[in-house]
Design an enzyme around this catalytic site. Structure first.
Site, PDB file in Angstrom:
ATOM      1  N   HIS A 589       0.828  -1.206   0.000  1.00 13.76           N
ATOM      2  CA  HIS A 589       0.000   0.000   0.000  1.00 13.76           C
ATOM      3  C   HIS A 589       0.859   1.252   0.000  1.00 13.76           C
ATOM      4  CE1 HIS A 589      -4.103  -1.675   1.340  1.00 13.76           C
ATOM      5  NE2 HIS A 589      -4.020  -1.494   0.051  1.00 13.76           N
ATOM      6  N   ARG A 696      -8.691  -6.842 -18.159  1.00 15.41           N
ATOM      7  CA  ARG A 696      -8.611  -7.899 -17.143  1.00 15.41           C
ATOM      8  C   ARG A 696     -10.017  -8.110 -16.583  1.00 15.41           C
ATOM      9  NH1 ARG A 696      -3.234  -5.226 -15.794  1.00 15.41           N
ATOM     10  NH2 ARG A 696      -1.679  -6.888 -15.894  1.00 15.41           N
ATOM     11  N   ARG A 734      -9.702 -10.399 -21.891  1.00 10.13           N
ATOM     12  CA  ARG A 734      -9.166 -11.672 -21.402  1.00 10.13           C
ATOM     13  C   ARG A 734     -10.232 -12.333 -20.530  1.00 10.13           C
ATOM     14  NH1 ARG A 734      -3.980 -11.506 -17.677  1.00 10.13           N
ATOM     15  NH2 ARG A 734      -5.394 -10.715 -16.101  1.00 10.13           N
ATOM     16  N   GLU A 827       2.145 -17.014 -21.184  1.00 14.42           N
ATOM     17  CA  GLU A 827       2.565 -16.648 -19.824  1.00 14.42           C
ATOM     18  C   GLU A 827       3.383 -17.758 -19.173  1.00 14.42           C
ATOM     19  OE1 GLU A 827      -0.660 -14.171 -17.698  1.00 14.42           O
ATOM     20  OE2 GLU A 827      -1.707 -15.843 -18.641  1.00 14.42           O
ATOM     21  N   ASP A 851       3.828 -12.895 -15.721  1.00 10.62           N
ATOM     22  CA  ASP A 851       3.825 -14.301 -15.323  1.00 10.62           C
ATOM     23  C   ASP A 851       4.938 -15.076 -16.016  1.00 10.62           C
ATOM     24  OD1 ASP A 851       1.869 -14.780 -13.341  1.00 10.62           O
ATOM     25  OD2 ASP A 851       0.343 -14.240 -14.804  1.00 10.62           O
ATOM     26  N   ARG A 861       6.341 -13.416  -8.382  1.00  9.68           N
ATOM     27  CA  ARG A 861       6.323 -12.039  -8.877  1.00  9.68           C
ATOM     28  C   ARG A 861       6.123 -11.008  -7.767  1.00  9.68           C
ATOM     29  NH1 ARG A 861       1.141 -11.925 -12.903  1.00  9.68           N
ATOM     30  NH2 ARG A 861       0.819  -9.765 -12.347  1.00  9.68           N
ATOM     31  N   CYS A 898       1.612  -7.698 -23.335  1.00 10.44           N
ATOM     32  CA  CYS A 898       0.752  -6.925 -22.433  1.00 10.44           C
ATOM     33  C   CYS A 898       1.251  -6.943 -20.991  1.00 10.44           C
ATOM     34  CB  CYS A 898      -0.690  -7.406 -22.514  1.00 10.44           C
ATOM     35  SG  CYS A 898      -0.898  -9.105 -21.987  1.00 10.44           S
TER      36      CYS A 898
HETATM   37  C1  PEP Z   1       1.049 -11.005 -17.302  1.00 11.87           C
HETATM   38  O1  PEP Z   1       1.144 -12.045 -16.652  1.00 11.87           O
HETATM   39  O2  PEP Z   1       2.032 -10.443 -17.826  1.00 11.87           O
HETATM   40  C2  PEP Z   1      -0.266 -10.362 -17.475  1.00 11.87           C
HETATM   41  C3  PEP Z   1      -0.417  -9.325 -18.267  1.00 11.87           C
HETATM   42  O3  PEP Z   1      -1.282 -10.860 -16.733  1.00 11.87           O
HETATM   43  P1  PEP Z   1      -1.541 -10.450 -15.193  1.00 11.87           P
HETATM   44  O4  PEP Z   1      -0.525  -9.417 -14.818  1.00 11.87           O
HETATM   45  O5  PEP Z   1      -2.933  -9.951 -15.138  1.00 11.87           O
HETATM   46  O6  PEP Z   1      -1.326 -11.747 -14.514  1.00 11.87           O
HETATM   47 MG    MG Z   2      -0.695 -13.079 -16.066  1.00 13.14          MG
END
Ligand code: PEP
Ligand code: MG
Length: 965
Positions: A589, A696, A734, A827, A851, A861, A898
Site C-alpha cells: 500500500h 482484465r 481476457r 505466460e 507471469d 512475482r 501486455c
Molecule cells: C502477465 O502475466 O504479464 C499479465 C499481463 O497478466 P496479469 O498481470 O494480469 O497476470
Molecule cells: Mg498473467
C-alpha cells in the site's frame, strides 16, 4: 561412488503377490519364497541358504503379522536383480517365538534395500486396521497400494500456530467461527468445508471442552484450538477443539483426549500457558520420569534387528520406558514395541531420549540402556559425527552479513516502488522503539489511556481522510479506520488490559498477534494487510508513549528501513523528494500511495542503504532502479539537469501522445492500454491509447458479491466497446483469470500450497466450463455492437487450448452472425517453447511477461526479497518472446506484449526489433513508449535485439541501452 537407494516396492506387480499360499512351517515358506524368486530371475537357488541363515541370526518378524525374510550380506552375490515377492498365509504361520506371520515379504537385496522396505512398512505395522486389510484383502492391487503407502491416511497436524489462547470470544459459537477461520488459514479445511464446520453443533466433551470435527479432502488435516480469555471462561466452556480429519487421522488424538478425561487432566489443556504447550499436550501426554539422552552409534540406524534387541531389553525391566527421537518428530513411543521403535526413524548420530516411568529406582535401568545403546545393540557401531556438525546453527537469511558503509560514488540497486528521479540530501527516519512495563497501573487508568490514544489515532486518520481527494488514498485510509474499529483488535486489547496488562503491552500483544495470523494467510492480499495492522500498531504506540516522528521542512530524500502507508499519506512531495527503503516490495500500500502522490520510491535496496547518514548527497533514479551516492556537487547538479531533461522529454512526449508510434524507418507499432473496467476507457484514451490490449475481466467478477449476471457482463463489455468509439481501436478481453493468487470470494477453491502453480486462469475455466460458457456468451452478445477479440490466460499445453477452443466454438455456434478473433496469452514457458504448435490454431498471441518472468526465472512475482531478480528484460524472456514471434510469423499471425515489460521505453524498442506488433500497458506509460518508438528505427532495433538475445543476463541487456542512446 554414490550409492543410489533402489526402491523395490515401486517395482511390485500383482504377479509378485501370491494370496492363499500354503506352507507347513516357516522353513517351507522361505523355500517357497526362494522358488518364486528364482522363477522370476531375481536370485539363484543359493539365496535360500542366506535367507535361512538370516533367520537364525535374528527373526525377521516385524510385528502385526508381517515378516520380511531376506538374505545375509554374504549371499548378496546370489541376487541377480533387486526385487520383492509377497506370500500371504490365510491361517498364519508361526515365525518363531509364537509370532504369527500372515503376510511374508521376501526381499532379494543386493545391498541394504531391506532398510528401504522396512521404513516403508512401519506405517502398516503401526496400524492395526491397515495390517488387517493387508492380511485379508482378496485384491493383489490393494496389497500393492497398502505396501506402497497409498492407503495411508494423512497425519494430523497439531501446530502451535493454530492454537489461539486468550481469544476474545463470548461463547462456543463465536469460538467456532474463529476456529473455522484458523482452519482455513492453515489449509486444514477448504473454504467449502469451513462453511460446513460453521453449521455444525459442537459436541460437549465435558470439563468445559467442546469438539468440532469435519471430514476433509485437504491433504493436511489438522487441529485448531480456541481458549477464551479468562473473563469468558466458565465450567461450561473453556476450550474448543476443531479437528479436520481423513479416515482415522484423528483417532490417536481422540484416544488421548479420552485418556486425559479419565485421568482428570483436561484442565492442563485449558490452562496451558502458551500455544506451543497446548500443542505439545495435544500431541501427547506429558511423560514425567528420569531420563537419559544418548546418541545412536549404529551404522544403519535403529532398524529391525537393533530395535528388536532394544525392545527385548526394555521388556525385561519392571518399568515403562518411553523413547523419543529428539532429532526426529519429538514424539515418545513405548520401548516395548519393535514397530514403534523403528517408526522413530532414528539414524546414525540421532539423539534419543529414554524416559523411565513406573519405578522408584530408574538408575540401573538408565545405566543398562546407556551401555546397550553405546555398544550398538548387537549391530556395528560407527564413530559419531561432531555434535555441532549435526546441529549446525540454522542459517538465517535475514541475518545481516557484514555491511560495508556506502561511500561517495557507490551505487545500489533497488526496485521501483514509484517512478521518478530526485537528487538531494538524505534524512534518515529512525523507527522508534518503545519501552514499557508488562503490568500497568490500575485497570481503569490503563483502559482510559488506551481509549484516549485510540480516539486520537482515529481523529488523525479521519483528518487525513477528509484532507484527501485522491481515491487510492481514500480507500486505504478508510480501511485503516475500519481496522481501528475491529472488535478483535479493540476488544482484544481491552480484555488484555482487564487481565492486568498495561495499555502498551495489551495493544502490542493484540495487534501483533493479528498481524502474525494475517501474514500466515495463503492469500497474498490478506498477508499484505498484516502491514496495515503493524502500521496502526506503531502509530498508536507513538501516541501512548508521547513520542512523535520528526518532521522536516527542508526538502530531503527520506531513508528508512521500511515505510508504512500512513507515513506516505502524510508526506508532502515538495518536501519529501524521494523515499529509499532497505526492505519492502513494489505492491505494498505504501508503494501504491507513493505512486498516487508522485513521490519516487526505491524499495528493497538492502541493509547497506541504511549506512548512509543524514545530509549525504544522493541521486535516486527509480526509473533505472538506482541509488547513487553523489561524489561531488557537480554530479548532483548533473542529476538535476537530467531530471529537468526527463521532465522536458515527458512533456514533449505527452504533447504528441495522440500521434501514432511510427519508427524512423516507417514501421508502425500499435500502442494500446491495459484496463480493469469499462470506466477506465476515457482515462486511457486521454493518454493516447489506440485501443485496449488487455481488459482484465476478473475485476468485473471481483466487483460483485456473486457472479455477474449475463446482463451485467454484456453491459460492461458493450460499454467498453462504445466508450472506445473508434471501431478501428481494438478491444481485447481476457477471460476470467482468477484462482491461485487471485481468489474470488464466491468461488469455492481449495487452498493450494503453490497457488501460482495451481488452478489458475484457463485451468480453472476447464474445471468450471459453465462459468466460462456464460462469460463467452456475454462477450459474443456484446460483440454484436462492435468488434471484440477474446483471449485466454495461463494456457500451458495444446490439449488445454483445444478444449478451451471447443468450448468457445460450442458457444459461438449460437452466434453465427458474430466473428471474434481468438488468441491466447503466452505466460508459461511451455507455451512459448511450443508456440509453433499453437500458432496454426489461433489468431494472435499476447505475451504476459509478468507471469512469463516468474515462471521462467522461478521467482514469485510479488516476492519482497527476490523480485529484483525477476527482471522481464532478462535474455531468457527475450528468447522466449523471439521464439513466439518467429512461430507467429511463420503462421501469419501477430504477437502483442501486455506485461509490464511493454511499458519500458527501452524494452519497447527491443520488442519492436524482435517483431512484436502491439504493446499494451498501463496508460501512464503510453506517451513515453510512443516517443521511444518514434525515435528508434526498426532495423537498428532488430540489430540491438539480436545482441540482447546474446546477453548473458539482464545487466547485459541494460548495457545495450547506452549504445541505443
Ligand atoms: C502477465 O502475466 O504479464 C499479465 C499481463 O497478466 P496479469 O498481470 O494480469 O497476470
Ligand atoms: Mg498473467
Amino acid at each position: 561412488m554414490l550409492q543410489q537407494e533402489i526402491d523395490p516396492m515401486l517395482e511390485l506387480k500383482p504377479t509378485d503377490i501370491r494370496l492363499s499360499a500354503e506352507a507347513k512351517d516357516k522353513d517351507e515358506a522361505i523355500a517357497l519364497m526362494v522358488d518364486d524368486m528364482v522363477a522370476s530371475g531375481l536370485v539363484t537357488p543359493a539365496y535360500l541358504e542366506g535367507m535361512r541363515t538370516r533367520e537364525t541370526q535374528t527373526s525377521t518378524f516385524l510385528g502385526n503379522g508381517i515378516a520380511i525374510p531376506h538374505g545375509t550380506p554374504e549371499t548378496r552375490d546370489e541376487v541377480k536383480q533387486t526385487g520383492i515377492k509377497v506370500l500371504r498365509f490365510d491361517d498364519g504361520l508361526d515365525w518363531g517365538d509364537g509370532q504369527i506371520a500372515h503376510t511374508v515379504i521376501g526381499i532379494a537385496a543386493k545391498s541394504d534395500e531391506h532398510l528401504t522396505v522396512l521404513r516403508q512398512l512401519t506405517h502398516v505395522i503401526m496400524d492395526d486396521d491397515l495390517s488387517n486389510q493387508l492380511h485379508t484383502t482378496p485384491s493383489p492391487d490393494d496389497v500393492i497400494q497398502i505396501l506402497k503407502g497409498e492407503k495411508l491416511e494423512p497425519k494430523l497436524n497439531i501446530d502451535a500456530k493454530a492454537m489461539r489462547l486468550d481469544a476474545s470470544v463470548t461463547g462456543v459459537h463465536e469460538a467456532k467461527a474463529l476456529a473455522a477461520g484458523i482452519m482455513v488459514a492453515n489449509g486444514y479445511v477448504s473454504q467449502a468445508e469451513q462453511l460446513s464446520l460453521m453449521t455444525q453443533e459442537p459436541l460437549n466433551f465435558g470439563g468445559g471442552v467442546w469438539l468440532l470435527t469435519e471430514l476433509t479432502e485437504q491433504s493436511t488435516p489438522g487441529v485448531a484450538a480456541v481458549v477464551p480469555e479468562q473473563a469468558a471462561q466458565s465450567a461450561d466452556f473453556n476450550l474448543l477443539l476443531a479437528i479436520s480429519t481423513q479416515g482415522r487421522s484423528h483417532k490417536a488424538l481422540y484416544d488421548r483426549l479420552l485418556q486425559m478425561k479419565r485421568d482428570h487432566q483436561l484442565p492442563q489443556l485449558t490452562q496451558a500457558a502458551s500455544g506451543s504447550t497446548l500443542a505439545d499436550l495435544l500431541r501427547q501426554m506429558p511423560i514425567e520420569g528420569d531420563s537419559i539422552e544418548l546418541r545412536l552409534p549404529i551404522e544403519h540406524g535403529l532398524h529391525a534387528r537393533p530395535a528388536a534387541q532394544l525392545a527385548k531389553l526394555i521388556k525385561s525391566f519392571k518399568a515403562d520406558v518411553w523413547v523419543t527421537n529428539l532429532s526426529g518428530d519429538g514424539m515418545a513411543v513405548q520401548g516395548t514395541s519393535v514397530a514403534r521403535l523403528i517408526s522413530l526413524g532414528a539414524a546414525h548420530g540421532h539423539s534419543l531420549r529414554f524416559t523411565v516411568t513406573g519405578t522408584d529406582d530408574s538408575n540401573p535401568i538408565l545405566q543398562q540402556l546407556s551401555s546397550a545403546v553405546t555398544q550398538g545393540l548387537g549391530d556395528p557401531v560407527m564413530p559419531l559425527p561432531e555434535l555441532d556438525e549435526d546441529s549446525a546453527p540454522e542459517l538465517d537469511l535475514n541475518e545481516a552479513a557484514e555491511v560495508r558503509p556506502l561511500e561517495a560514488g557507490d551505487e545500489l540497486t533497488g526496485m521501483t516502488g514509484a517512478p521518478g528521479m530526485a537528487a538531494g540530501r538524505i534524512l534518515k527516519l529512525e523507527r522508534l522503539s518503545f519501552n514499557f512495563s508488562e503490568h500497568g497501573q490500575d485497570t481503569t487508568t490503563e483502559l482510559d489511556r488506551f481509549e484516549q490514544a485510540l480516539d486520537q489515532l482515529m481523529t488523525q486518520v479521519s483528518a487525513r481522510l477528509d484532507a484527501t481527494n485522491d481515491s487510492t488514498k481514500t480507500k486505504i485510509l478508510a480501511m485503516h479506520l475500519e481496522l481501528l474499529n475491529d472488535p478483535e483488535l479493540v476488544d482484544g486489547t481491552r480484555n488484555a488490559i482487564r487481565q492486568g496488562r498495561s495499555a502498551e503491552a495489551a495493544w502490542t500483544a493484540t495487534y501483533q498477534s493479528l498481524a502474525d495470523q494475517l501474514s500466515l494467510s495463503s492469500d497474498p492480499m490478506l498477508a499484505e494487510r498484516a502491514d496495515d495492522f503493524k502500521d496502526l500498531g506503531y502509530q498508536l504506540m507513538l501516541i501512548l508513549s508521547g513520542q512523535s516522528t520528526q518532521a522536516a521542512d527542508e526538502p530531503h530524500i527520506l531513508l528508512c528501513e521500511e515505510i508504512s502507508p500512513s507515513q506516505v499519506a502524510e508526506f508532502d512531495p515538495a518536501i519529501v523528494q524521494a523515499i529509499v527503503t532497505a526492505k519492502g516490495g513494489t505492491t505494498s500500500h505504501a508503494a501504491i500511495l507513493a505512486r498516487a502522490a508522485g513521490i519516487p520510491l526505491l524499495v528493497g535496496c538492502g541493509e547497506q542503504a541504511l549506512t548512509l547518514t543524514d545530509g549525504t548527497p544522493v541521486i535516486v533514479d527509480c526509473d533505472n532502479r538506482l541509488l547513487t551516492v553523489a561524489d561531488s556537487d557537480e554530479s548532483l547538479e548533473q542529476a538535476r539537469v537530467e531530471i529537468d531533461r526527463r521532465k522536458q522529454q515527458q512533456a514533449e512526449a505527452f504533447a504528441k501522445r495522440f500521434d501514432p508510434a511510427i519508427s524512423q524507418d516507417g514501421v508502425r507499432m500499435e500502442v494500446v492500454a491495459n484496463i480493469s473496467s469499462a470506466s477506465d476507457v476515457e482515462k486511457i484514451l486521454a493518454q493516447g491509447a489506440e485501443g485496449i490490449g488487455l481488459f482484465r475481466s476478473e475485476f468485473l467478477y471481483m466487483a460483485h458479491t456473486k457472479e455477474p449476471t449475463h446482463a451485467q457482463q454484456v453491459a460492461e463489455y458493450k460499454s467498453a466497446r462504445e466508450r472506445l468509439g473508434n471501431t478501428d481501436f481494438p478491444l481485447i478481453v481476457r477471460t476470467l483469470d482468477v484462482g491461485g493468487d487471485k481468489p474470488l470470494p464466491y468461488l469455492a477453491m481449495d487452498d493450494e500450497e503453490n497457488p501460482f502453480l495451481g488452478v489458475r486462469g484457463a485451468r480453472l475455466s476447464l474445471m468450471r466450463p459453465d462459468l466460462l460458457k456464460r462469460q463467452l456468451k456475454a462477450l459474443l452478445e456484446a460483440a454484436r455492437s462492435g468488434p471484440i477479440r477474446i483471449m485466454f490466460p495461463m494456457i500451458s499445453d495444446i490439449q488445454e487450448w483445444r478444449k478451451i477452443r471447443a468450448i468457445y466454438e460450442e458457444v459461438a455456434a449460437d452466434y453465427p452472425d458474430v466473428q471474434c478473433e481468438i488468441g491466447m496469452m503466452i505466460e508459461v514457458p511451455s507455451a512459448a517453447l511450443m508456440a509453433d504448435v499453437f500458432a496454426p490454431e489461433l489468431d494472435f498471441f499476447s505475451i504476459g511477461t509478468n507471469d512469463l518472468t516468474q515462471y521462467t526465472l522461478a521467482v514469485d512475482r510479488g516476492h519482497a526479497k527476490l523480485s529484483r531478480q525477476a527482471d522481464p528484460i532478462h535474455p531468457s524472456i527475450l528468447r522466449l518472446i523471439d521464439l513466439t514471434v518467429k512461430a507467429a510469423e511463420r503462421n501469419n499471425i501477430w504477437v502483442g506484449v501486455c506485461g509490464e515489460l511493454a511499458a519500458d521505453p527501452f524494452a519497447a524498442t527491443l520488442l519492436m526489433g524482435l517483431g512484436v506488433k502491439e504493446l499494451s500497458m498501463s496508460s501512464k506509460a503510453i506517451p513515453m513508449v510512443k516517443a521511444a518508438i518514434r525515435q528508434a528505427s526498426k532495423a537498428e532495433s532488430a540489430t540491438l535485439a539480436q545482441q540482447a538475445l546474446q546477453a548473458i543476463d539482464a545487466e547485459g541487456v541494460y548495457q545495450l541501452k547506452s549504445k541505443e542512446a
